[in-house]
Design an enzyme around this catalytic site. Structure first.
Site, mmCIF file in Angstrom:
data_model
loop_
_atom_site.group_PDB
_atom_site.id
_atom_site.type_symbol
_atom_site.label_atom_id
_atom_site.label_comp_id
_atom_site.label_asym_id
_atom_site.label_seq_id
_atom_site.Cartn_x
_atom_site.Cartn_y
_atom_site.Cartn_z
ATOM 1 C CD GLU A 124 -4.296 -38.413 -51.787
ATOM 2 O OE1 GLU A 124 -4.511 -37.445 -51.017
ATOM 3 O OE2 GLU A 124 -3.168 -38.927 -51.883
ATOM 4 C CD GLU A 179 0.064 -34.422 -47.359
ATOM 5 O OE1 GLU A 179 0.322 -35.638 -47.450
ATOM 6 O OE2 GLU A 179 -0.569 -33.812 -48.242
ATOM 7 C CD GLU A 205 0.691 -40.850 -53.740
ATOM 8 O OE1 GLU A 205 -0.225 -41.572 -53.332
ATOM 9 O OE2 GLU A 205 0.829 -39.662 -53.379
ATOM 10 C CD GLU A 223 0.261 -39.609 -48.959
ATOM 11 O OE1 GLU A 223 -0.356 -40.470 -49.609
ATOM 12 O OE2 GLU A 223 0.446 -38.444 -49.384
ATOM 13 C CG ASN A 224 7.353 -39.030 -47.981
ATOM 14 O OD1 ASN A 224 7.041 -39.701 -48.958
ATOM 15 N ND2 ASN A 224 7.831 -37.802 -48.088
#
Length: 859
Positions: free
Chosen positions: A323, A301, A128, A269-270
């Site tokens: 977010e 997350e 990101e 936050e993969n």
């Protein structure tokens, strides 16, 4: 580079043309121990709505060896400016790109780290906003979702983790191959790969028939400190709460959390493979506030798995949808989840997150929550206090406006309607309107589409008997800072008014009135005829987003009895109000110090204590009259030593005061205490002088000239870890000599070999507030170098330097003038201009506050 800086219009055009089906990505990391480059092969299948049209795919790589589109080779030399042109598309397309991609040491793309403890190599990705293209060719925008299948060749014996469950590796010899199953349809920026000899601890989340494998990983050198049980406990609490509130099961096949080195953010936050900075694996004693912060990050997350990963914004102007929601979710989960260790999370939110938001919202770069994002450079500087903290505050206000049940009903419909897709703000608002029956268009315009902050003040008139004759809430909309876009507006606020009385030295809430505030004046007839309470607190329970002010009588009581509030949240609101008044020049910095010294000893919330400690130091460094500053610092250092010695042995408060003294000690006696604690000749009962505290002591001793290179070398021999090397860099840069400053400057500005963390540590040591004269010559050097840094370094590295080395300690009109001259002459890119203008605003604010403090001293 226009190819690197994708614009919104380019993304929109490409999204209208393409539908991406799947990526097959092969990465050969077998030579990772040597570094350099790795081979990346991408096969992507996609359709085009207009056959014969042209487009491009994104890639940041040293070289491309092969490009094949629909079986026809394309010239690898067409790869330029981080783009590969794709001409004459068919209705259905298959593209193959073979490239040599580069490992990084900046925390972007595929970061490579060598642990000095075991000499082993550790890799992780951070994508990101636009950095998946550093690892594989991709259509790098959030609305071109696809299924991703990774095949990874890596050294035998390594652990390899991605979004899908980890398969058994195959092959013999020095390298093996891991072939992962395809993911669901997700955006490129939440794909992930973590590889190296990491160690893992495993568990399972169970809810009826649902079983989700859980993993927590770190490097072997941190394994003895990894409290995986606590991480799992917080995670399971989040699973329970979010699945109930969202009415949508966790959408991925497993949930791994990996503590990785030199990570630029708090976490990422993969999908199913969250990466977190490994400072969250605590090597030494920390306060409960640190555990609370880690838990908040874990929950943040996890909330993203639904809000951001399952349902993703269409373009980055709705970044706040990700977010802000996750920030709100982390706080409400901690406040409400059964068994939570931190039910006071809204106190922490008010004291830290909202303070961040208020600061950001008063900068020239202030912007609406729903920001206007024209390109990737815009979004990369927009991960700020408005996107996270103000947005979450406004969501809390929205919950108060529509009701929590209706809010979550709307969220549930939103997830079901848009799962695996992309959305805009209107999609969420539509679902909330359906659930609540409220028209939210006016609310959205006022709260999400305008910038700036409101101020709420009470207007109280008493009769001769001391009863309230009239009570109103006054709302102000201060003008936006010079250079900010838009106009200040008054907004509708849902607030509570708390009435507090003194009883045996305690401030106890005796009544609470909830109401809507709209316009410049809102009458509160419910309070007419009542006896005036000791304290009237607007926005009690912190329902709305607004700066609050106390009336004169309430301020007098609070000044004397701030620690007397029986609940932590009203204390935090009063602390925050006093700090905001100090920043705004309504309260002299020396008076804020007096308030802190009077009240902090009775403050039980350790998070509030540590925030006030940081704010006092900033007030003394930046907002006090320079002629009085040393006197104020001496008072604060003396108080820190007193509180340290008086604190309960082994308590969080004791540790917090030890760290405060370690940052501000100045007398021979105080510095002698630091030296004694370090070498064992002094002792404070209950205080564990462990690894991290030792470095804190040594940094101050280096900065004051009481410790030399030999002391740094000896301490590094005790702690020759990555963290130890970073602390040593801070120590060396903090030494009060011209040579030390020149070495640090050269390492950061004139060379590009430092890793992101060592660079950050060096900058922290360089900028010592007691060394203003020594640092003064570097102001001119900064303006001579800053544009080249922006143009030649990566985003993360340049942002560290631009913000970290700005001459913020030179609080003079000359600094403002030099900044203005540079802005006029350099013609900086908008994102660079924003960073420098924000730093300049800090100088202007400090000059104003210093004038107020000077006047207070003359009284």
């Amino acid at each position: 580079m226009p190819g690197t800086n994708l614009t919104r219009e380019e993304a929109r055009t490409r999204a209208d043309l393409l539908h991406v089906d799947a990526y097959d990505i092969e990465l050969d990391l077998s030579s990772a121990r040597e570094g350099g480059t790795f081979r990346s092969t991408t096969v992507v299948r996609f359709t085009a709505t207009t056959p014969g049209a042209d487009t491009f795919i994104d890639l940041v790589a040293p070289s491309v060896e092969e490009i094949t589109l629909n079986g026809a080779p394309l010239d690898p030399g067409s790869f330029t400016d981080s783009r590969i042109p794709l001409p004459n598309l068919a209705a259905e397309n298959e593209l193959r790109v073979v490239a040599n991609c580069a490992y990084t040491n900046t925390g972007e793309g595929l970061h490579r780290f060598v642990d000095p403890v075991d000499g082993e190599t550790y890799l992780y990705t951070q994508f990101e906003v636009p950095d998946a293209r550093r690892v594989f060719a991709s259509f790098e925008q959030p609305d071109l979702k696809a299924a991703f299948a990774f095949t990874v060749t890596a050294p035998t014996g390594w652990v390899v983790v991605s979004n899908s469950p980890t398969p058994a590796p195959v092959g013999e010899g020095s390298a093996q191959v891991w072939t992962f199953e395809p993911t669901g349809r997700i955006s490129s920026y939440i794909t992930a790969l973590i590889a190296g000899p990491y160690v893992g601890v495993f568990d399972t989340y169970e809810n009826g028939a649902q079983k989700v494998p859980l993993g927590v990983y770190c490097r072997p050198s941190l394994r003895e400190f990894l409290d995986a049980e606590d991480v799992f406990a917080v995670t399971k609490q989040g699973f329970d709460y979010f699945q109930e509130k969202f009415d949508f099961p966790y959408p991925f096949a497993k949930y791994d959390q990996l503590f990785v080195p030199e990570f630029n953010a708090g976490a990422m936050e993969n999908a199913g493979a969250v990466t977190l900075r490994d400072q969250y694996v605590f090597r030494s004693k920390v306060t409960d506030a640190a555990y609370e912060a880690r838990a908040a990050t874990i929950l943040h997350e996890l909330a993203h798995m639904w809000f951001g990963d399952l349902v993703t914004m269409e373009w980055w102007n709705d970044l706040w949808l990700n977010e802000s929601f996750a920030t709100f979710a982390e706080a409400v989960c901690q406040a409400e989840a059964p068994g939570s260790k931190w039910p006071h999370s809204w106190t922490t939110f008010a004291n830290q997150m909202k303070t961040w938001a208020y600061r950001q919202d008063q900068l020239p770069s202030t912007h609406p929550i729903m920001a206007d994002i024209n390109d990737l450079e815009d979004v990369q500087v927009n991960f700020d206090g408005i996107t996270y903290a103000k947005g979450a505050s406004v969501l809390k206000q929205l919950v108060a406006y529509v009701g929590q049940d209706a809010f979550f009903q709307g969220v549930q419909a939103y997830f079901k309607r848009h799962a695996w897709g992309n959305t805009r703000l209107s999609d969420l608002l539509g679902a909330l309107e359906e659930a609540s029956g409220r028209d939210l268009r006016t609310w959205s315009k006022a709260w999400l589409e305008t910038a700036g902050i409101n101020v709420l003040r009470p207007s109280i008139v008493l009769n001769t008997d001391g009863e309230i004759e009239s009570f109103a809430v006054l709302q102000e909309a201060p003008a936006l800072p010079a250079g900010a876009k838009g106009e200040a507006v008054l907004r509708p606020h849902r607030i509570a008014i708390g009435l507090y009385e003194l009883a045996d030295g305690a401030l106890v809430r005796t009544d609470r009135i909830e109401l809507d505030v709209d316009g410049p004046r809102t009458e509160v007839p419910e309070l007419v005829g009542r006896h005036r309470p000791a304290v009237v607190l607007l926005n009690d329970d912190d329902l709305s987003y607004a700066k609050i002010r106390l009336d004169e009588d309430s301020m007098t009581v609070v000044t004397e009895h701030l620690g007397g509030f029986t609940e932590s949240l009203p204390r935090a609101l009063c602390w925050a109000s006093a700090w905001d008044m100090t920043r705004d020049g309504e309260l002299a910095a020396r008076d804020y110090l007096a308030l802190a010294l009077a009240g902090i000893g009775r403050e039980s919330d350790i998070g509030v204590v540590q925030s006030v400690q940081r704010q006092v130091r900033l007030a003394l460094d930046a907002y006090t009259d320079p002629d009085w500053r040393e006197q104020g610092l001496a008072r604060w250092a003396a108080a820190a030593e007193e509180y340290l010695r008086a604190a309960e042995p082994g308590s969080d408060h004791q540790l917090a005061w030890a760290r405060t003294l370690a940052s501000v000690a100045r007398t021979d006696g105080q510095l002698g205490l630091l030296s004694g604690l370090l070498d064992g000749t002094a002792e404070i009962k209950g205080l564990a002088v462990d690894t991290e505290l030792r470095w804190s002591l040594l940094i101050r001793l280096c900065a004051t000239g009481r410790a030399d290179e030999a002391a740094v070398t000896a301490e590094l021999a005790r702690d020759n870890t990555a963290a130890g090397q970073e602390h040593a860099a801070t120590c060396r840069a903090a030494r009060p000599t011209a040579g030390a400053k020149a070495e640090a400057w050269a390492a950061v500005v004139e060379s590009d070999t430092l890793t992101n963390y060592v660079q950050e540590a060096t900058i922290a040591g360089f900028q010592q507030s007691d060394q203003r004269e020594l640092l003064a010559p570097y102001a001119a050097k900064y303006f001579a170098a800053v544009k080249d840094i922006w143009e030649t370094r990566s985003h993360e590295i340049s942002q560290q330097i631009i913000g970290g080395l700005y001459p913020s300690l030179q609080v003079t009109q000359a600094t403002v003038d030099a900044t203005d001259a540079w802005l006029a002459e350099a013609e900086p890119a908008p994102a660079l201009r924003r960073q420098v203008v924000e730093a300049r605003a800090g100088i202007e604010r400090a000059l104003k506050a210093q004038a107020v403090d000077r006047a207070a001293g003359a009284r």
